[in-house]
Design a protein around this motif. Sequence first.
Motif, PDB file in Angstrom:
ATOM      1  N   ASN A 710      -7.049  23.964  14.461  1.00 39.85           N
ATOM      2  CA  ASN A 710      -5.596  23.963  14.274  1.00 39.85           C
ATOM      3  C   ASN A 710      -4.897  23.267  15.443  1.00 39.85           C
ATOM      4  O   ASN A 710      -3.932  22.509  15.236  1.00 39.85           O
ATOM      5  CB  ASN A 710      -5.090  25.395  14.130  1.00 39.85           C
ATOM      6  CG  ASN A 710      -5.493  26.010  12.797  1.00 39.85           C
ATOM      7  OD1 ASN A 710      -5.645  25.299  11.802  1.00 39.85           O
ATOM      8  ND2 ASN A 710      -5.679  27.311  12.779  1.00 39.85           N
ATOM      9  N   LYS A 711      -5.376  23.520  16.662  1.00 39.69           N
ATOM     10  CA  LYS A 711      -4.791  22.842  17.820  1.00 39.69           C
ATOM     11  C   LYS A 711      -5.038  21.341  17.749  1.00 39.69           C
ATOM     12  O   LYS A 711      -4.156  20.539  18.086  1.00 39.69           O
ATOM     13  CB  LYS A 711      -5.388  23.399  19.114  1.00 39.69           C
ATOM     14  CG  LYS A 711      -4.949  24.809  19.448  1.00 39.69           C
ATOM     15  CD  LYS A 711      -5.545  25.250  20.784  1.00 39.69           C
ATOM     16  CE  LYS A 711      -5.103  26.653  21.146  1.00 39.69           C
ATOM     17  NZ  LYS A 711      -5.674  27.096  22.451  1.00 39.69           N
ATOM     18  N   VAL A 712      -6.211  20.956  17.276  1.00 42.25           N
ATOM     19  CA  VAL A 712      -6.538  19.541  17.157  1.00 42.25           C
ATOM     20  C   VAL A 712      -5.629  18.870  16.140  1.00 42.25           C
ATOM     21  O   VAL A 712      -5.131  17.749  16.371  1.00 42.25           O
ATOM     22  CB  VAL A 712      -8.028  19.380  16.770  1.00 42.25           C
ATOM     23  CG1 VAL A 712      -8.326  17.935  16.365  1.00 42.25           C
ATOM     24  CG2 VAL A 712      -8.930  19.793  17.919  1.00 42.25           C
ATOM     25  N   ILE A 713      -5.387  19.530  15.023  1.00 36.77           N
ATOM     26  CA  ILE A 713      -4.513  18.956  13.981  1.00 36.77           C
ATOM     27  C   ILE A 713      -3.115  18.716  14.531  1.00 36.77           C
ATOM     28  O   ILE A 713      -2.526  17.639  14.344  1.00 36.77           O
ATOM     29  CB  ILE A 713      -4.479  19.887  12.747  1.00 36.77           C
ATOM     30  CG1 ILE A 713      -5.843  19.879  12.051  1.00 36.77           C
ATOM     31  CG2 ILE A 713      -3.373  19.470  11.787  1.00 36.77           C
ATOM     32  CD1 ILE A 713      -5.960  20.887  10.927  1.00 36.77           C
ATOM     33  N   ASN A 714      -2.558  19.695  15.224  1.00 37.73           N
ATOM     34  CA  ASN A 714      -1.207  19.541  15.778  1.00 37.73           C
ATOM     35  C   ASN A 714      -1.161  18.427  16.816  1.00 37.73           C
ATOM     36  O   ASN A 714      -0.224  17.615  16.846  1.00 37.73           O
ATOM     37  CB  ASN A 714      -0.744  20.851  16.418  1.00 37.73           C
ATOM     38  CG  ASN A 714      -0.541  21.948  15.381  1.00 37.73           C
ATOM     39  OD1 ASN A 714      -0.216  21.655  14.231  1.00 37.73           O
ATOM     40  ND2 ASN A 714      -0.720  23.195  15.779  1.00 37.73           N
ATOM     41  N   THR A 715      -2.175  18.382  17.672  1.00 38.07           N
ATOM     42  CA  THR A 715      -2.205  17.358  18.729  1.00 38.07           C
ATOM     43  C   THR A 715      -2.323  15.964  18.147  1.00 38.07           C
ATOM     44  O   THR A 715      -1.608  15.038  18.566  1.00 38.07           O
ATOM     45  CB  THR A 715      -3.379  17.635  19.685  1.00 38.07           C
ATOM     46  OG1 THR A 715      -3.243  18.940  20.238  1.00 38.07           O
ATOM     47  CG2 THR A 715      -3.414  16.614  20.806  1.00 38.07           C
ATOM     48  N   LEU A 716      -3.215  15.781  17.175  1.00 41.94           N
ATOM     49  CA  LEU A 716      -3.388  14.464  16.567  1.00 41.94           C
ATOM     50  C   LEU A 716      -2.132  14.030  15.822  1.00 41.94           C
ATOM     51  O   LEU A 716      -1.760  12.846  15.842  1.00 41.94           O
ATOM     52  CB  LEU A 716      -4.593  14.472  15.625  1.00 41.94           C
ATOM     53  CG  LEU A 716      -5.970  14.640  16.287  1.00 41.94           C
ATOM     54  CD1 LEU A 716      -7.073  14.632  15.236  1.00 41.94           C
ATOM     55  CD2 LEU A 716      -6.219  13.532  17.302  1.00 41.94           C
ATOM     56  N   THR A 717      -1.488  14.962  15.167  1.00 38.71           N
ATOM     57  CA  THR A 717      -0.256  14.631  14.444  1.00 38.71           C
ATOM     58  C   THR A 717       0.807  14.132  15.409  1.00 38.71           C
ATOM     59  O   THR A 717       1.451  13.096  15.179  1.00 38.71           O
ATOM     60  CB  THR A 717       0.257  15.864  13.679  1.00 38.71           C
ATOM     61  OG1 THR A 717      -0.751  16.318  12.777  1.00 38.71           O
ATOM     62  CG2 THR A 717       1.517  15.517  12.907  1.00 38.71           C
ATOM     63  N   ASN A 718       1.008  14.876  16.515  1.00 41.09           N
ATOM     64  CA  ASN A 718       2.005  14.468  17.503  1.00 41.09           C
ATOM     65  C   ASN A 718       1.646  13.135  18.134  1.00 41.09           C
ATOM     66  O   ASN A 718       2.521  12.293  18.378  1.00 41.09           O
ATOM     67  CB  ASN A 718       2.130  15.537  18.600  1.00 41.09           C
ATOM     68  CG  ASN A 718       2.718  16.836  18.052  1.00 41.09           C
ATOM     69  OD1 ASN A 718       3.529  16.812  17.126  1.00 41.09           O
ATOM     70  ND2 ASN A 718       2.316  17.960  18.613  1.00 41.09           N
ATOM     71  N   SER A 719       0.363  12.931  18.406  1.00 37.36           N
ATOM     72  CA  SER A 719      -0.052  11.656  19.019  1.00 37.36           C
ATOM     73  C   SER A 719       0.185  10.486  18.080  1.00 37.36           C
ATOM     74  O   SER A 719       0.674   9.423  18.498  1.00 37.36           O
ATOM     75  CB  SER A 719      -1.535  11.737  19.405  1.00 37.36           C
ATOM     76  OG  SER A 719      -1.757  12.746  20.362  1.00 37.36           O
ATOM     77  N   LEU A 720      -0.170  10.653  16.814  1.00 35.88           N
ATOM     78  CA  LEU A 720       0.037   9.571  15.847  1.00 35.88           C
ATOM     79  C   LEU A 720       1.514   9.264  15.676  1.00 35.88           C
ATOM     80  O   LEU A 720       1.899   8.090  15.532  1.00 35.88           O
ATOM     81  CB  LEU A 720      -0.593   9.948  14.507  1.00 35.88           C
ATOM     82  CG  LEU A 720      -2.128   9.927  14.451  1.00 35.88           C
ATOM     83  CD1 LEU A 720      -2.628  10.511  13.138  1.00 35.88           C
ATOM     84  CD2 LEU A 720      -2.649   8.492  14.630  1.00 35.88           C
ATOM     85  N   MET A 721       2.352  10.271  15.666  1.00 37.17           N
ATOM     86  CA  MET A 721       3.792  10.038  15.512  1.00 37.17           C
ATOM     87  C   MET A 721       4.359   9.289  16.709  1.00 37.17           C
ATOM     88  O   MET A 721       5.247   8.451  16.572  1.00 37.17           O
ATOM     89  CB  MET A 721       4.531  11.368  15.335  1.00 37.17           C
ATOM     90  CG  MET A 721       4.278  12.033  13.991  1.00 37.17           C
ATOM     91  SD  MET A 721       4.683  10.951  12.586  1.00 37.17           S
ATOM     92  CE  MET A 721       6.425  10.627  12.864  1.00 37.17           C
TER      93      MET A 721
END
Length: 754
Positions: A710-721
């Motif tokens: 779950n932490k990875v999903i949030n981090t990757l989403t923010n990074s991609l944005m």
Amino acid sequence: MASKDKARKGKIDTKIKDRPAIIHSYKLRIRWALGISAVLILLFLAFFDRFLFPIAYPKLGEPAPQTIRAPYDFYFDEKAAFEKATKEEMENFIPIFIQDQRSQRDLIERVKSLIEATKQIQSDKSLSERRKLERLKQVFSLKRTTEGIRKLLKYGQLEELGEILISEVITPIVSKGIITDKDLLSKEELRIRSPDSDDTGFKKVPAREIYTLSQAKGLFRNRMEKLLFNLDPEITDLLTSTIQQYISPNLRYSEENAKEMKKLSEKTSNRLVFYRRGDILLRSGSPVSRVDIFRLEACNKQKVLPYWVSALGTFLPLLILTFLFIIYLSHFHTYTFSYTQNYVFIFLTLLILIVIAKIITLFTSFSGYILPVSMVGILITSIMNRRIALITTLLAALYITYLTNFQLALFVFYVISGTLGIWVGMRAHKRGNLFLYSLLLGVGNVVVFLCCQAMGDTFDYKANKIILFQGSAEAFFNGVLAWFMILLITPFFEKVFGMASTYRLLELSDLNGPLLKKLQEKAPGTYYHSIEVGNLAAAAADAIGANSLLVRVAGYYHDIGKMIRPNYFVENLGGGENPHNSLSLAMSSHILRSHVKEGIEIAKEYTLPQRIIDLIFQHHGTSVMGFFYHKARDNGLEEVLSEDFFRYDGPKPVSVEAGLLLIADAVEAASRSLKNPTYIKTEEMVKEVVKEKFADGQFDECQITGKEINKVINTLTNSLMSYSHLRIEYPKAAEKVKATNANAGVREEVKQAL
């Protein structure tokens, strides 16, 4: 002939088929051999000094030549030892005498005055001979005139006679020392100290060289008769009888004797002390007392079992624990420890620690709290991962506790200190940072040491402040010593085993490195894709506390195999024709699959660390090449070309870092197909990718948790944005002209209206 060839071919085929099993058996034997060797070396280091360096009794009163530790557990009756030591010290007590230099000077001055007065009387011409005899009789305190007085009055070499009396007769006797009572010479030695010397300025003199007053007077007469044999006997007798009256004792019994006797009588103890194996019995350089000798004697007397029995008794438990350690590594870190060199690295690290510990305990007087078990945690975390480091630290703590002694407090200290070392290995990514973190490690060790001391209910803090201070200093220096050893041995493991330390990874992260420059030239699309994958994976690793530097560098190099056929990968097409359109699905899947193996070959050619090679090997796992599989299914080839046919060869990720790299690679590729990306769209895309990989079982062996995902999903989403942020759209040139003309028309209309 044909049958023989067929039989030979059958044997060759059998050998080829059995080769994997033979290799596996060979690796298995090496693992067990390493484990057995580690235990045997540990036992040898634990016991060899007892054969090569047996306990030798140092000389009483002299500094101990080396630190002596207890080779086994034993009890010591300190009360009986102190009583026996006090009795012996009383019996062997050497009395102190103060040498009275003034008495010796007075004697010499009186003899000089006697000779000088005689010379003056001889040379006084105003006196008659009768008057001179009267005056000389008074000088020698005689009641009547003797023949010796008459002859001395006429003796013409009084000055030479006086020099001989002082230098050859009186001084040799008085300088030895004269004592009043013969009973004071009952000891074989005396300690003599002059009044102007310090408290330690004693001089030991054999009692036979000291004279009593009667002995000194008798010796004086003998020396007068022997040395002045050519002098008239009447003169000799006169001088002897007169000077004998001047001789007096110049050694007096010191008041310090009573004080020292009192101190000896006050030395006592009521304790029965239990010494554990490895406890210090005698420190190097400390004066050896009788109690120290009795302690060593008690140690030797209580030896019951032979050393080989003790070694055999501990061999089996240690061997079982070591084998369990090997089994754990083989089953829970299968891929990492499919390489024999990783076992060698682990056990060599343990061996280095054991040797350091033995050297410190054998040749220094430091306690066990200075032994750098944390070195294992730092080194293995920086080169492998924290899970392997934790189980290895536990085994190292057990080994070193056995090597020193079996104190629970010491084992707890080693475990916690080693765990703190793992934390340091996770946080320190530069040499300067490593030193600063080692200082923090030292502070943590001090806190743990004080807590370990608090575990003992009988520890007297007020009476043992020096022990607390020394132990705290050793615990703090433990961290610094671990830092020093890491800097010393890390280059060795990098060169010999190709390991990837933090410092090696920092070198590889340089984008101007030769391999990355080559990737940029041959496959620019893959290069920029790799940089983004590395950044995404590092951000995810930071979010869950994994090794972000390792996964970043692995992201940079994970697709280097695409340099072989760059145009067969979509990111390098640049809008050109797709060469896969003219290839069969089987050939296309083979080309995609081969970039992993070719990447590994390139990595080995450029001597990349094994950890980077492992991540290159695992970055696709056994995932399905979705595009070609769906194309085969759409063309009705699903029965001929199954889903497994389009899978990568694997293996699946076996570490958290490998799992993060797999996710980052898939997410970065999928993000390129998003149109008008929003946060919700991006998050859904990341979740879909992770869900697909999770359902496909790609994370079954990498021990990544749902919370971490779950932490990875949030981090990757923010990074991609943050990568795909919107920019202001500037008007085109034609639109600018049109707008300018329109504005001009408006201005003209306004003028006309005015």
